[in-house]
Scaffold this motif. Structure first.
Motif, PDB file in Angstrom:
ATOM      1  N   TYR A 143      22.402 -33.555  45.544  1.00 26.24           N
ATOM      2  CA  TYR A 143      23.059 -32.367  44.978  1.00 26.24           C
ATOM      3  C   TYR A 143      22.345 -31.891  43.714  1.00 26.24           C
ATOM      4  CZ  TYR A 143      26.796 -29.408  43.033  1.00 26.24           C
ATOM      5  OH  TYR A 143      27.508 -28.356  42.509  1.00 26.24           O
ATOM      6  N   ILE A 146      17.061 -30.761  43.825  1.00 27.49           N
ATOM      7  CA  ILE A 146      17.134 -29.808  44.939  1.00 27.49           C
ATOM      8  C   ILE A 146      15.848 -29.730  45.772  1.00 27.49           C
ATOM      9  CG2 ILE A 146      18.930 -28.408  43.834  1.00 27.49           C
ATOM     10  CD1 ILE A 146      16.651 -26.370  43.184  1.00 27.49           C
ATOM     11  N   SER A 326       9.464 -25.247  20.269  1.00 33.54           N
ATOM     12  CA  SER A 326       9.057 -24.407  21.409  1.00 33.54           C
ATOM     13  C   SER A 326       7.657 -23.823  21.238  1.00 33.54           C
ATOM     14  CB  SER A 326      10.051 -23.261  21.637  1.00 33.54           C
ATOM     15  OG  SER A 326      11.261 -23.762  22.115  1.00 33.54           O
ATOM     16  N   TYR A 328       4.567 -24.691  22.657  1.00 32.90           N
ATOM     17  CA  TYR A 328       3.973 -25.568  23.672  1.00 32.90           C
ATOM     18  C   TYR A 328       2.449 -25.565  23.605  1.00 32.90           C
ATOM     19  CZ  TYR A 328       8.771 -25.075  25.117  1.00 32.90           C
ATOM     20  OH  TYR A 328      10.140 -25.053  25.101  1.00 32.90           O
ATOM     21  N   LYS A 420      -2.458 -15.636  34.325  1.00 34.61           N
ATOM     22  CA  LYS A 420      -1.559 -16.791  34.406  1.00 34.61           C
ATOM     23  C   LYS A 420      -1.887 -17.626  35.639  1.00 34.61           C
ATOM     24  CE  LYS A 420       2.567 -15.831  31.752  1.00 34.61           C
ATOM     25  NZ  LYS A 420       3.857 -15.218  31.711  1.00 34.61           N
ATOM     26  N   ASP A 426       9.364 -17.661  37.584  1.00 38.56           N
ATOM     27  CA  ASP A 426      10.717 -17.141  37.783  1.00 38.56           C
ATOM     28  C   ASP A 426      11.643 -18.158  38.446  1.00 38.56           C
ATOM     29  OD1 ASP A 426      10.353 -14.788  36.550  1.00 38.56           O
ATOM     30  OD2 ASP A 426       9.876 -13.643  38.358  1.00 38.56           O
ATOM     31  N   LYS A 427      11.032 -19.108  39.151  1.00 39.45           N
ATOM     32  CA  LYS A 427      11.850 -20.115  39.843  1.00 39.45           C
ATOM     33  C   LYS A 427      12.075 -21.340  38.973  1.00 39.45           C
ATOM     34  CE  LYS A 427      10.862 -19.347  44.710  1.00 39.45           C
ATOM     35  NZ  LYS A 427      10.115 -19.837  45.848  1.00 39.45           N
ATOM     36  N   ASP A 429      11.238 -22.686  34.985  1.00 40.31           N
ATOM     37  CA  ASP A 429      10.679 -22.510  33.649  1.00 40.31           C
ATOM     38  C   ASP A 429      10.082 -23.844  33.206  1.00 40.31           C
ATOM     39  OD1 ASP A 429      10.092 -22.074  31.018  1.00 40.31           O
ATOM     40  OD2 ASP A 429      11.974 -21.041  30.549  1.00 40.31           O
ATOM     41  N   ARG A 431       8.653 -24.796  30.684  1.00 39.64           N
ATOM     42  CA  ARG A 431       8.879 -25.188  29.290  1.00 39.64           C
ATOM     43  C   ARG A 431      10.062 -26.127  29.163  1.00 39.64           C
ATOM     44  NH1 ARG A 431       8.931 -19.066  27.139  1.00 39.64           N
ATOM     45  NH2 ARG A 431      10.512 -19.044  28.778  1.00 39.64           N
ATOM     46  N   SER A 432      11.034 -25.953  30.072  1.00 30.90           N
ATOM     47  CA  SER A 432      12.250 -26.766  29.985  1.00 30.90           C
ATOM     48  C   SER A 432      11.960 -28.236  30.290  1.00 30.90           C
ATOM     49  CB  SER A 432      13.302 -26.236  30.959  1.00 30.90           C
ATOM     50  OG  SER A 432      12.874 -26.434  32.285  1.00 30.90           O
ATOM     51  N   LEU A 433      10.791 -28.531  30.840  1.00 26.87           N
ATOM     52  CA  LEU A 433      10.482 -29.908  31.239  1.00 26.87           C
ATOM     53  C   LEU A 433       9.758 -30.699  30.150  1.00 26.87           C
ATOM     54  CD1 LEU A 433       9.442 -28.997  34.880  1.00 26.87           C
ATOM     55  CD2 LEU A 433      11.592 -30.024  34.165  1.00 26.87           C
ATOM     56  N   PHE A 434       9.329 -30.020  29.101  1.00 24.48           N
ATOM     57  CA  PHE A 434       8.770 -30.729  27.942  1.00 24.48           C
ATOM     58  C   PHE A 434       9.928 -31.221  27.085  1.00 24.48           C
ATOM     59  CE2 PHE A 434       4.944 -28.067  28.696  1.00 24.48           C
ATOM     60  CZ  PHE A 434       3.961 -29.024  28.571  1.00 24.48           C
ATOM     61  N   LYS A 435       9.817 -32.426  26.581  1.00 27.46           N
ATOM     62  CA  LYS A 435      10.879 -32.962  25.713  1.00 27.46           C
ATOM     63  C   LYS A 435      10.338 -33.183  24.304  1.00 27.46           C
ATOM     64  CE  LYS A 435      13.877 -33.401  29.099  1.00 27.46           C
ATOM     65  NZ  LYS A 435      13.216 -32.476  30.025  1.00 27.46           N
TER      66      LYS A 435
ATOM     67  N   ARG B  17      19.504 -24.199  31.272  1.00 27.90           N
ATOM     68  CA  ARG B  17      18.868 -25.187  30.386  1.00 27.90           C
ATOM     69  C   ARG B  17      19.856 -25.785  29.380  1.00 27.90           C
ATOM     70  NH1 ARG B  17      13.239 -22.563  28.319  1.00 27.90           N
ATOM     71  NH2 ARG B  17      13.141 -24.541  27.175  1.00 27.90           N
ATOM     72  N   GLU B  22      16.743 -31.270  25.890  1.00 26.77           N
ATOM     73  CA  GLU B  22      15.290 -31.070  25.804  1.00 26.77           C
ATOM     74  C   GLU B  22      14.751 -31.431  24.425  1.00 26.77           C
ATOM     75  OE1 GLU B  22      14.051 -27.141  27.006  1.00 26.77           O
ATOM     76  OE2 GLU B  22      15.471 -27.134  28.667  1.00 26.77           O
ATOM     77  N   LYS B  24      15.461 -29.685  21.749  1.00 28.50           N
ATOM     78  CA  LYS B  24      15.162 -28.410  21.087  1.00 28.50           C
ATOM     79  C   LYS B  24      16.452 -27.813  20.508  1.00 28.50           C
ATOM     80  CE  LYS B  24      11.712 -28.177  24.610  1.00 28.50           C
ATOM     81  NZ  LYS B  24      11.461 -27.709  25.967  1.00 28.50           N
TER      82      LYS B  24
END
Lengths: 436, 421
Positions: A143, A146, A326, A328, A420, A426-427, A429, A431-435, B17, B22, B24
């Motif tokens: 769930y 995905i 942010s 990156y 790029k 669009d599917k 992002d 950036r959200s996977l960097f911590k 998000r 994250e 942030k």
């Protein structure tokens, strides 16, 4: 392909079986035959399915059953038979033979295998059955994760593949990645390459910090929630071994030697120290009498467990701060410019990951968006193409690969500068996977 | 006013998000969303520097409660942290609970209408996942009359909007089953719409009518009277930017970007009314009125009047569905149905994605998520997308004019804007 109204799940009581059944019954609105060794186990699978998707509405259309009593009848009335029994030919092939006999023409049959040959498993079927046989590699828990690798083989029909892909995408809400019938497919091939090579480096640098140091170097600022060795410990060293052994035995690519299982992994497996599921592996957590928990890490040299160390590596701290803000590209600039052996290792593995991901396009997948999707949705790792952009484009990435003595894939050599490289923006992002 | 204020576009963050997870903060969120918005609209920081030299640009930050969620005030000054090009640019933070984004939009629109500035950057932002849901619920209680309506109450807002559901049911003498079915349909529509929106919080969540109807139990708990989890929007982290411009600047911009001024949407009308703050006072005041939320209806009427329009001119709506009951009441406030007959419009599919008067093709607050201070700005951005035919998979065919309703508190602060070409 016929409309999918009735589904049979084999292996309904396992985490993957119940989780997948929950998704199919909820999103697909399908009636689901939940088959296990016995009816009690199947009933447990139904409750687990309800809990996984958090809706009681699916309970009424899930029917418990056993392989012995119900398989043929359930398969005969199903539009899709999803087999999730144990990961071996010895278990899967006889079940496929039974499914093949009971199956109606046009029924999809798929397996959740993460490493076995889909083409070989398809051999249990007649021509129509082979045409409708697939790997549908869901990730755990279904769930939340995905990704679905839709694995095709030479006997498939493109129209059926397209229709099944659309169903998985539009109805079940999966992020569908199309892969060819190759060992471990896309996600695991790329993910376990990195994890296993990092494990080798932990051995090589055992006296400098070993396992803990490697996970620190490959931590969140390199685009993942969990270090690669923590991930191996999480999935289990036995599972890790099965996947890398399969890839080592059945592939011959540039990274072939990196798939050899490190000796200390085997040692831990032999001692029953399989990872978090067995109470310890590469790391272990000890609960003291006062209730405090302390984390320990396996010392490859001594075979003992040492307290988990803290590190103070300047460039990593700087890169983390940039991610936190942010910035990156700024973080990747820090990585590119840093000196010291830890920075060399970070650049080596980032290069290796990008190179290996892109090198599989053509063999395992048709486009880089498929490897990007597999890593982004399946592992929650920043996809290779996104890394290329954060590093400043193809030229800068190639420069880093050259310095790390990592082969440059053709796809990257041919890439246009100033455009790029990552196309899933669009599917997913990245950036959200960097911590930070 | 329709020749005064233009909307050039903008961007929102992915509302799925969790920025705290994250590692942030609200600050990183502001940086990403503004960089993205400027890139999308095609305005560089150098351009902002140029406009700033002539005092032609200003920033307006919508935020409800950074003090509690992020231990930070003075958010209006924070765009200077995003880029030095914003040093010296006039900026302030605007707050009106869940209508914080709209009060920021309103300030920006007013300044442009008054010809004070040529370009206005409106940024709505809220970071909410920094605290547990019960602590966050208490913070949100300050959008009501805290001492009277929220102190010591767990999740006060579902309870206030649960009372709204009660009043609707009683006042219009509706059959409970039919009314609850209509609320479930609102939920179903919003979740289904959100599936087409790549920035929606709930795009991968399971939801259908059957589940929305299955109220009660562990998987769809009651949280406010008749309202259950599926009747509620969910808090999330998020930010949105819309960029507004004067006619003069829009002409410059259109020339530079190869567009026609006529293709750029403009703000055609607005309304702003404040109802009594407590729900009880609202209820008492509305006795004898056709509308249970007369000030909400008045806000819509004001906007229609200023735009010289009526419901027949509006092709798409974005409404404040913090709860299914608030969307239900909005249907008659918009004039889509008579008050008390909202359920008929729902049953007939009028507000569905393919209906005659689609509401929340984006997914609304229930589907997209509700980062409080960002929601109004996000709605304006969604109207922009709809009327410029750039909403992708959630585009309403042929949408020319759109209306948004953003409310703060229990329908206390009401803002309506109409956008069109």
């Amino acid at each position: 392909m016929r409309e999918i109204k009735t589904v049979t799940i084999l292996g309904a009581n396992g985490a993957m079986g119940s989780g997948s059944a929950g998704v199919i019954a909820a999103f697909g609105g399908a009636k689901v035959h939940m088959l296990a060794r016995d009816v009690e186990k199947a009933k447990q699978g139904i409750e687990a399915a309800v809990a996984s998707v958090k809706t009681d509405t699916i309970r009424a259309r899930m029917i418990p059953g056993s392989y012995d009593a119900d398989l043929e009848k359930a398969v005969a009335e199903s539009d899709w038979v999803f087999e999730l029994v144990a990961e071996s030919y010895e278990v899967k092939e006889p079940i496929n033979t039974r499914i093949a006999k009971a199956r109606r023409p046009g029924t999809i049959v798929s397996t959740v295998s993460s490493g076995l040959s889909i083409g070989r498993l398809a051999k249990a079927y007649d021509e129509d059955g082979q045409k409708h046989y697939y790997g549908t590699h869901f990730f755990n828990p279904p769930y939340k994760m995905i990704l679905c690798e839709l694995v095709t083989h030479s006997g498939n029909d493109k129209k059926v593949t397209q229709a099944l892909g659309e169903y998985l995408d539009k109805v079940l809400g999966r992020a569908v990645v199309y892969t060819n019938d190759t060992p471990a497919f896309a996600g695991n091939r790329i993910g376990f390459q990195l994890m296993n090579e990092v494990a080798h480096f932990a051995e090589k640098y055992a006296d400098k910090g070993g396992i803990a140091l490697m996970d620190e170097i490959m931590s969140g600022y390199t685009g993942r929630a969990m270090g690669p060795l923590a991930t191996a410990d999480f999935v289990g060293l036995d599972v890790h071994k099965a996947i890398v052994d399969n890839i080592y035995d059945n592939t011959k690519d540039e990274a072939h030697e990196t798939f050899k299982l490190p000796g200390y992994f085997q040692k831990l497996i032999d001692a029953g120290k399989l990872g978090m599921k067995s109470g310890g592996g590469l790391t272990k957590v000890v609960k003291h009498a006062d209730g405090k928990r302390e984390k320990f890490v396996y010392n490859i040299k001594t075979g003992e467990y040492d307290p988990y160390p803290k590190f103070d590596i300047t460039f990593i701290k700087e890169a983390r701060q940039k991610i936190k803000d942010s910035d990156y590209k700024g973080a990747m600039d820090v990585v590119k410019k840093a000196s010291g052996f830890e920075a060399d290792i970070a650049r080596y593995f980032i290069s290796r990951y990008i190179s290996y991901s892109l090198s599989l396009v053509g063999e395992v997948v048709d486009t880089k968006e498929n490897t990007d999707g597999a890593m982004g949705f399946g592992f929650n790792w920043v996809p290779a193409s996104a890394f290329v952009d954060f590093l400043g484009g193809p030229k800068e990435t190639i420069k880093m690969m050259d310095e790390s003595k990592i082969p440059v894939p053709k796809l990257l050599k041919d890439a246009k500068e100033g455009k790029k490289f990552y196309e899933l923006g669009d599917k997913l992002d990245a950036r959200s996977l960097f911590k930070g | 006013m329709s020749e005064k204020v233009f909307v050039l576009g903008g961007e929102q963050t992915d509302f799925q998000r969790n920025w705290t997870k994250e590692g942030k903060t609200f600050m990183s969120m502001m940086r990403e969303v503004l960089d993205d918005a400027l890139e999308k609209v095609g305005i560089s920081y150098d351009e902002i520097k140029r406009l700033n030299k002539e005092n032609r640009v200003a920033v307006f930050v919508g935020n409800f409660d950074a003090e509690q969620y992020a231990n930070q005030g003075h958010l209006g000054a924070f765009l200077t942290e995003v880029n030095p090009a914003l040093f010296g640019v006039p900026g302030a933070r605007y707050e009106a609970a869940c209508a914080s984004g709209s009060v920021a939009l309103d300030a920006a629109i007013t300044h442009i209408r008054a010809e004070d500035y040529d370009l206005a950057i409106v940024l709505g932002v809220e970071v909410m996942k920094t605290v547990s849901s019960s602590v966050g619920g208490d913070f949100l209680g300050t959008a009501a009359y805290y001492d009277k309506e929220a102190k010591g109450v767990q999740f006060p807002f579902p309870k206030l909007f649960g009372k709204l559901a009660d009043v609707i049911l009683e006042r219009y003498e509706l059959k409970e089953e039919r009314f609850m079915d209509a609320l479930a349909e609102i939920s179903r529509i919003n979740y289904a719409n959100a599936k087409r929106n790549p920035k929606a919080q709930t795009r991968t969540w399971f939801m259908n009518k059957e589940h929305a109807m299955a109220r009660g139990g562990d998987n769809n708990m009651a949280v406010g009277g008749r309202l259950c989890i599926t009747d509620c929007s969910q808090v999330t982290d998020g930010a949105a930017v819309t960029i507004l411009a004067s006619k003069d600047y829009t002409k410059e911009y259109a020339k530079k970007t190869g567009r026609k001024v006529d293709d750029i949407p403009r703000v055609k009308g607005w309304g702003h009314r404040v109802a009594p703050i407590t729900f009880e006072a609202k209820k008492q005041e509305s006795v004898g009125d056709k509308y249970i939320l007369p000030w909400t209806r008045q806000t819509v009427k004001d906007a229609y009047k200023r735009a010289d329009m009526d419901v027949k001119n509006i092709d798409v709506f974005e409404t404040h569905d913090c709860f299914t009951s608030s969307e239900y009441a909005a249907i008659s406030a918009f004039g889509i149905s008579e008050p008390g007959k909202e359920h008929i419009a729902i049953e007939e599919g009028t507000i569905d994605f393919g209906g005659k008067k689609p509401i929340n093709p984006s997914g609304g607050l229930i589907g997209v998520g509700h980062p409080v201070g960002a929601s109004g700005v996000r709605m304006m951005l969604d109207l922009y997308k709809q009327v410029t035919n750039t909403a992708g998979d959630y585009q309403v065919k042929g949408a020319k004019n759109g209306l948004m309703l953003n409310i703060g508190g229990s329908a206390t602060t009401n803002f309506v804007f109409i956008l069109g070409k």
